[in-house]
Write a protein that holds these residues in place. Structure first.
Motif, PDB file in Angstrom:
ATOM      1  N   GLN A 172      50.692 -30.164 -10.563  1.00  0.00           N
ATOM      2  CA  GLN A 172      50.787 -29.790  -9.145  1.00  0.00           C
ATOM      3  C   GLN A 172      52.040 -28.972  -8.823  1.00  0.00           C
ATOM      4  O   GLN A 172      52.404 -28.881  -7.646  1.00  0.00           O
ATOM      5  CB  GLN A 172      50.804 -31.063  -8.288  1.00  0.00           C
ATOM      6  CG  GLN A 172      49.619 -31.983  -8.498  1.00  0.00           C
ATOM      7  CD  GLN A 172      49.591 -33.114  -7.491  1.00  0.00           C
ATOM      8  OE1 GLN A 172      50.499 -33.289  -6.693  1.00  0.00           O
ATOM      9  NE2 GLN A 172      48.519 -33.902  -7.514  1.00  0.00           N
ATOM     10  N   LYS A 198      44.865 -25.880  -7.454  1.00  0.00           N
ATOM     11  CA  LYS A 198      46.266 -25.907  -7.879  1.00  0.00           C
ATOM     12  C   LYS A 198      47.031 -24.635  -7.507  1.00  0.00           C
ATOM     13  O   LYS A 198      46.434 -23.597  -7.235  1.00  0.00           O
ATOM     14  CB  LYS A 198      46.350 -26.157  -9.389  1.00  0.00           C
ATOM     15  CG  LYS A 198      45.729 -27.490  -9.818  1.00  0.00           C
ATOM     16  CD  LYS A 198      46.388 -28.669  -9.130  1.00  0.00           C
ATOM     17  CE  LYS A 198      45.975 -30.009  -9.672  1.00  0.00           C
ATOM     18  NZ  LYS A 198      44.591 -30.402  -9.445  1.00  0.00           N
ATOM     19  N   THR A 199      48.384 -24.739  -7.533  1.00  0.00           N
ATOM     20  CA  THR A 199      49.216 -23.608  -7.110  1.00  0.00           C
ATOM     21  C   THR A 199      49.041 -22.410  -8.057  1.00  0.00           C
ATOM     22  O   THR A 199      49.232 -21.272  -7.655  1.00  0.00           O
ATOM     23  CB  THR A 199      50.695 -24.023  -7.024  1.00  0.00           C
ATOM     24  OG1 THR A 199      51.019 -24.793  -8.176  1.00  0.00           O
ATOM     25  CG2 THR A 199      50.967 -24.853  -5.801  1.00  0.00           C
ATOM     26  N   TYR A 305      52.533 -28.072  -3.209  1.00  0.00           N
ATOM     27  CA  TYR A 305      51.089 -28.112  -3.510  1.00  0.00           C
ATOM     28  C   TYR A 305      50.373 -28.773  -2.328  1.00  0.00           C
ATOM     29  O   TYR A 305      49.283 -28.374  -1.928  1.00  0.00           O
ATOM     30  CB  TYR A 305      50.881 -28.887  -4.809  1.00  0.00           C
ATOM     31  CG  TYR A 305      49.448 -29.255  -5.090  1.00  0.00           C
ATOM     32  CD1 TYR A 305      48.479 -28.275  -5.250  1.00  0.00           C
ATOM     33  CD2 TYR A 305      49.073 -30.590  -5.221  1.00  0.00           C
ATOM     34  CE1 TYR A 305      47.161 -28.621  -5.507  1.00  0.00           C
ATOM     35  CE2 TYR A 305      47.766 -30.936  -5.487  1.00  0.00           C
ATOM     36  CZ  TYR A 305      46.812 -29.951  -5.625  1.00  0.00           C
ATOM     37  OH  TYR A 305      45.510 -30.299  -5.883  1.00  0.00           O
TER      38      TYR A 305
END
Ligand SMILES: Cc1ncc(COP(=O)(O)O)c(C=O)c1O
Length: 423
Positions: A172, A198-199, A305
């Motif tokens: 994350q 997710k980022t 996140y």
């Protein structure tokens, strides 16, 4: 100011369809994925995309080795297996995480031992780790949760003192930093997820494994390909069809890897835009009584996140639990068009798999290795309290910008000013 809440028939604050989804797909992303399909030699693409992503992620992270795999869980399992952690060994994991962190340990017949969190950062509390170390302990797995870096220096110090490995769960927190160092670059091995939300997103599923240790890399490379020794791109010519040990099929796919490679070019800018959105929320939401905004240690670059919000009924003079206040406000915010979520419902050790110790069945891995590790729900009060009193505000990702954040703040203000309508 008294105003009818949307939940009670008033006008909603965030108009429908105002929020833009994540990941943000650009022309460059479309081109990157389309090129995989339209190339003259599609059969070469698997190796081209996997080795390209391995090189680019290792470069970004400043580490020697990277293996792209098909999920974050697979990447974490490769960390466990690659470091030589074996059946019956113990790995220390935070009680507040997505349970895949602990699953990666169980997948290798090893035993997760849980430690409560620091309530301010919601990451593992280094002060509580040493009391959980036994002669079976082989590693500590800090999780950089919600984009917040774990307090790595004391964790690494404890690991050195007790001769333990450090596995970073960076599912994350791509691009997050602790004292200037990238999360994932500080331990012995790291696992990252590139699952859709997710980022660093693949738009579907995927993961990345990294390490600086050649032996660990070689072992992980073997295990991610059925336990066979394979030179990427030369499978046809050189595959021996001889397994050197138990392995898995953890290869990633070329389309999601092409997408991740394209997204990686914008990771830092996307993180910066998300941080700007979240800083705006903190600046304004922190002024609202009863709302608690994230604490970010000065040495951390938190990439959000998730944007975490806490509820404090005492500050409002209310004689109700934080959980009740949170649930009522979340319902009202939902009607205003603000998406919020709960995520974990209990500390991981309180989940059924640990309560019943089912694992592989027949009580393994615990019974098979004479383990007396216990999982008492009451041993993780901070995780329970954190889960009860906090929620997450979704869609703080770009291309959503301050225009949406302003509406989020307006909605929070409206709901908190009119609590009498919902309590
Ligand atoms: C903290 C944490 N660890 C591990 C994982 C596992 O990643 P994946 O879903 O890609 O297997 C996740 C995924 O959501 C996660 O949030």
């Amino acid at each position: 100011m008294a105003e009818k809440l949307a939940l009670k028939g008033g006008k909603r604050t965030v108009p429908p369809d105002f929020i833009k989804p994540w990941p943000h797909v650009t022309e460059a992303d479309i081109k990157a994925v389309t090129e995989v399909l339209t190339t003259a030699k599609i059969n070469q693409q698997q190796n081209i995309q996997a080795s390209g992503l391995a090189k680019e992620w290792a470069e970004y992270m400043g580490v020697k080795y990277c293996i792209p795999v098909n999920s974050g869980t697979a990447a974490l399992h490769l960390c466990v297996a690659g470091l030589g952690i074996g059946p019956g060994d113990e790995v220390i994991v935070p009680a507040f995480t997505f349970w895949a962190s602990a699953a990666a340990v169980l997948h290798h017949n090893a035993i997760p031992v849980f430690v409560d969190i620091d309530p301010k950062t919601y990451c593992i509390d280094p002060n509580l780790i040493e009391e959980k170390i036994t002669e079976r302990t082989k590693a500590i797995m800090p999780v950089h949760i919600h984009g917040m870096p774990a307090d790595m220096d004391p964790i690494i110090e404890i690991a050195k003192k007790h001769n333990l490995y450090v596995i970073e769960d960076v599912a994350q927190a791509h691009g997050a930093r602790y004292k200037g160092r990238l999360c994932g670059s500080m331990g012995d091995a790291a696992g990252y997820s590139t699952q859709m939300s997710k980022t660093l997103s693949s738009g579907c599923q995927g993961g990345l494994f990294t390490t600086n240790d050649e032996q660990v890399y070689k072992r992980a490379a073997l295990l991610q390909y059925f336990g066979e020794m394979v030179v990427p791109g030369r499978e046809r010519e050189e595959q021996q069809y001889n397994a050197y040990g138990l392995g898995w099929m953890y290869r990633g796919d070329m389309f999601s890897q092409a997408f991740v490679r394209s997204q990686l070019k914008r990771l830092d800018i996307n993180n910066a835009l998300r941080v700007r959105n979240c800083n705006y929320l903190t600046e304004h939401l922190s002024k609202i009584k009863g709302i608690e905004t994230p604490y970010v240690p000065i040495e951390c670059y938190h990439v959000y996140y998730n944007y975490v919000v806490g509820f404090n009924p005492k500050e409002l003079g209310l004689d109700i639990s934080a959980r009740t206040l949170r649930e009522k406000v979340q319902e009202a915010l939902g009607a205003e068009g603000v998406p919020t979520g709960q995520w974990q419902r209990m500390p991981v050790p309180a989940q059924e798999i640990f309560q019943a110790k089912v694992g592989y069945g027949k009580g393994c891995p615990w019974k098979c290795h004479g383990s007396n590790v216990e999982y008492r729900k009451e041993d993780y009060p901070r995780s329970v309290e954190f889960i009860d009193s906090h929620c997450y505000v979704f869609d703080v990702n770009p291309p959503n910008d301050l225009e949406l954040m302003k509406l989020y703040v307006e909605a929070f203000q409206k709901v908190m000013d009119n609590l009498d309508q919902i309590l």
